[in-house]
Design an enzyme around this catalytic site. Structure first.
Site, mmCIF file in Angstrom:
data_model
loop_
_atom_site.group_PDB
_atom_site.id
_atom_site.type_symbol
_atom_site.label_atom_id
_atom_site.label_comp_id
_atom_site.label_asym_id
_atom_site.label_seq_id
_atom_site.Cartn_x
_atom_site.Cartn_y
_atom_site.Cartn_z
ATOM 1 N N LYS A 93 0.899 -1.551 0.012
ATOM 2 C CA LYS A 93 -0.132 -0.435 -0.004
ATOM 3 C C LYS A 93 0.931 1.100 -0.360
ATOM 4 C CE LYS A 93 -1.021 0.217 4.984
ATOM 5 N NZ LYS A 93 0.067 1.217 5.209
ATOM 6 N N THR A 94 2.103 0.806 0.705
ATOM 7 C CA THR A 94 2.943 2.433 0.866
ATOM 8 C C THR A 94 3.325 2.769 -0.399
ATOM 9 O OG1 THR A 94 3.676 2.257 2.973
ATOM 10 C CG2 THR A 94 4.638 3.451 1.583
ATOM 11 N N ASP A 147 -3.792 7.703 4.330
ATOM 12 C CA ASP A 147 -3.645 6.216 4.860
ATOM 13 C C ASP A 147 -4.455 5.558 5.680
ATOM 14 O OD1 ASP A 147 -1.798 3.919 4.418
ATOM 15 O OD2 ASP A 147 0.227 4.323 5.880
ATOM 16 N N GLU A 148 -3.971 4.910 6.013
ATOM 17 C CA GLU A 148 -4.832 3.317 6.943
ATOM 18 C C GLU A 148 -5.861 4.919 7.640
ATOM 19 O OE1 GLU A 148 -3.086 1.233 8.801
ATOM 20 O OE2 GLU A 148 -1.581 1.431 8.441
ATOM 21 N N GLN A 186 -7.568 -5.046 9.594
ATOM 22 C CA GLN A 186 -6.311 -4.556 10.688
ATOM 23 C C GLN A 186 -6.671 -3.149 11.180
ATOM 24 O OE1 GLN A 186 -1.821 -3.956 9.089
ATOM 25 N NE2 GLN A 186 -3.147 -4.772 7.379
ATOM 26 N N ARG A 196 1.806 -10.630 10.845
ATOM 27 C CA ARG A 196 3.745 -9.278 10.249
ATOM 28 C C ARG A 196 5.358 -10.477 9.868
ATOM 29 N NH1 ARG A 196 2.248 -6.298 9.572
ATOM 30 N NH2 ARG A 196 0.182 -6.752 9.292
#
Length: 665
Positions: free
Chosen positions: A29-30, A213-214, A244, A599
């Site tokens: 995504k980044t 973002d997020e 998330q 993770r």
């Protein structure tokens, strides 16, 4: 660097419509955000200064800026804003403060400052409720865009009535100090944009494409801020993942993803489902676990990295045995795979779980880094100097005045300061302004008045210097004038303590110097103080921690990745947490477990104990229900007393022996 996949490419090139990118864990995504910024500038000809990207942490914003800088020339990227929500709010307020009744040199109160103010206000009246609980409720109201008058009208219980009355008084005092708390950095820009058409028009013209973002972590105030900035015509890109969303306790609402469809009928939705981080088995387990939650949008992660190895589930006798087994696993794995300590992370639900792991890691002389320790900005010497800088920038900041007026000591006792405070309050003045009043001699003796006047004149002189020059010369002059190094030496417990505190001062000075160097046109003291106020902790480089076993909570691990992960304490009443079980609200706990699983890149080990000591008593523990929701064919159970492969037993012995030799050498 590999090419963008078709979904990533579609997300980058969609520039006409409002866009929601559902980005699963590890799906790049980044990269999509940074590539889209470059696409808007290079391919669409959009000036960088009209693009704003916002995220939630300074670290994420820094990483985005660094990635964008590699895609653009310095000139092409000039004026681009990549920041946290709070930094964006501060930018808006710097321009709009006057219309809200503030001066542009406002101070930003951290949580400690806010709590101190609430404590002071409660002392003036009966305090039937805990200050923390009242502050949290005021914060909740601000995040929900509830202003003091509305809070008073809505109050339905004795606690809410007390909190609403305190809220109104708290805001009046903040304004008197020309100060804002962290929640105000979102609330007040929303008020300015909602209430003033000219303000709204200016910022909507200023922001031609907004990237967020997020998005699943936004609260109501942040959602409304986005709405007001984009209006009805500005395209935007929201990137998020409802799986998330793990911050409900601080107001985050994953339903904001669904609200986008209602509020923006032209919304395009693109899903990023290819995971570039984890082995197939890890993703299969993560997908099956999270499928037990209801979903706003259906998606399923997949990976081309191969199956990998099954998840290991280790049963332990108790917490100490759990720590011993995990550290033994790390030793064995390092010995057999020639890895580094920095490739391992131990993740847990609560900070208290770290102690037994720290103890065993120390016994084996294994370097580790504990995330979530004392913030650099909580050290006394750092807070002292930052309070001085706050006062130089905002002479109405009474909290800063009270912290520094006797640091170092200037022979101004509590009684003197109490009388000064009463005089200032009676005449509607800040404490610093009151020091210049001739009428102060009616309540204080000549010597006390002289000392206060001397201090105040020095502050004003240095503040004037701060407005005329860059920050660093003023900061160094301040430290020299008050002989702060001598003060530290005189008041330290021992020479080592004095050295530690002086190192912190030096590190702060280096930090301010780096900020000033990066600030381009923003090198003044006011700009530096504002930027520091928005940092949760000192953003040191991670080089010193690169070869340490990482210990952190599951919440702190979000956004990170590690080759080998140990999720510990996977038990009922820990994960899921006891309060969630009692409230029958397991969805966020399941999302937290999902975040932990995703993770891991190569291997994942889950541990649970049969009993734990709580409040001095042993309690029996049950494995977490989340373990039963994982695909059993992909789990490898390892229980105490099980017959161990002789080869593995031999390797473990060799690993421990090698570690011992390393210590002796």
């Amino acid at each position: 660097m590999p090419e963008l996949n078709p979904q990533q490419r579609a997300a980058v090139r969609e520039v006409q419509s409002p866009l929601l990118v559902l980005a699963g864990a590890g799906s790049g995504k980044t990269r999509v955000i940074t590539e889209k910024i470059a696409y808007l500038i290079k391919q669409c000809g959009m000036p960088a200064k009209t693009i704003v990207a916002v995220t939630f942490t300074n670290k994420a914003a820094r990483e985005m800026r660094e990635r964008v800088s590699r895609l653009l020339s310095k000139d092409a990227g000039r004026g681009l804003v990549v920041s946290t929500f709070h930094t964006l709010g501060m930018r808006i307020l710097k321009r709009e403060a006057k219309g809200l009744g503030y001066k542009s040199n406002f101070s930003i109160f951290d949580s400690q400052d806010s709590l101190h103010l609430i404590d002071e206000l409660l002392r003036k009246g009966p305090g039937a409720f805990a200050p923390d609980a009242l502050r949290n409720h005021i914060s909740h109201w601000k995040n929900e865009l509830v202003l003091p008058l509305q809070a008073v009208k809505q109050a339905a219980t004795e606690f809410e009535t007390a909190a609403a009355m305190l809220y109104a008084e708290y805001q009046r005092n903040l304004k008197a100090y020309n100060a804002l708390d962290f929640d105000d950095l979102i609330l007040q820009p929303v008020v300015a944009l909602q209430d003033n058409e000219n303000v709204r028009e200016h910022w909507q013209n200023r922001v031609r494409h907004l990237l967020v973002d997020e998005y699943q972590d936004t609260n109501s105030a942040q959602y409304r801020l986005v709405q007001l900035l984009v209006g009805n015509t500005t395209p935007f890109t929201a990137v998020g993942d409802d799986d998330q969303s793990i911050y409900a306790w601080r107001g985050a609402n994953p339903e904001n993803l669904r609200r986008l469809k209602d509020d923006f009928p032209r919304l395009t939705v693109i899903k990023l489902e290819q995971n570039y981080r984890s082995a197939g088995c890890i993703l299969k387990c993560a997908n099956q676990l999270i499928s037990n939650n209801p979903h706003l949008f259906e998606k399923r992660l997949w990976s081309s990295l191969g199956y990998g190895s099954p998840l290991k589930v280790m049963a332990c006798r108790d917490g100490d045995h759990e720590a011993e087994r995990v550290v033994s696993e790390i030793l064995h794995h390092r010995f057999t795979h020639a890895t580094r300590h920095g490739e391992y992370a131990i993740l847990y639900r609560g900070n208290h779980q770290s102690r037994s792991f720290e103890k065993v890691l120390r016994e084996h002389s294994i370097a580790y880094h504990l995330s979530g320790g004392t913030s650099f900005f909580e050290y006394t010497e750092v807070k002292d100097l930052l309070a001085y800088l706050r006062l130089l920038v905002n002479e109405d900041d009474d909290r800063a005045f009270l912290r520094v007026v006797n640091t170092p000591r200037r022979e101004l006792g509590a009684a003197t300061l109490e009388k000064l405070g009463a005089y200032a309050s009676e005449h509607g003045l800040s404490l610093l302004a009151a020091c210049f009043e001739s009428g102060l001699q009616t309540v204080l003796n000549k010597r006390a008045c002289s000392r206060l006047r001397e201090f105040a004149e020095w502050v004003v002189m240095l503040a004037d210097d701060g407005r005329r020059s860059e920050a660093m010369p003023v900061v160094r002059q301040l430290i020299q004038d008050i002989n702060y190094s001598g003060w530290l030496s005189d008041n330290a417990k021992d020479p080592n303590d004095a050295d530690r505190r002086q190192r912190n001062v030096n590190e702060l000075l280096n930090w301010i110097e780096r900020l000033a160097a990066k600030g381009d046109d923003e090198r003044g003291l006011a700009d530096i103080v504002s930027r520091i106020a928005l940092l949760d902790r000192l953003d040191r480089d991670d080089e010193g921690n690169s070869n340490c076993v990482r210990l952190m909570t599951l919440h702190a691990a979000k956004g990170l990745e590690f080759p080998h992960v140990f999720m510990v304490g996977v038990e009922e009443n820990i994960l899921p947490h006891r309060s969630s079980i009692e409230e029958d609200s397991l969805e966020e706990e399941r999302r937290l477990a999902y975040v932990g699983i995703t993770r891991a890149q190569k291997t994942l080990t889950l541990t649970y104990a049969s009993k734990r000591r709580r409040a001095g008593e042993w309690e029996s523990c049950e494995p977490s229900r989340f373990l039963s929701e994982l695909p059993h064919e992909d789990l490898e159970w390892d229980k105490p007393g099980a017959v161990q492969n002789p080869q593995i037993r031999k390797q473990r012995g060799q690993a421990h022996l090698a570690q011992l030799r390393g210590l002796l050498s």
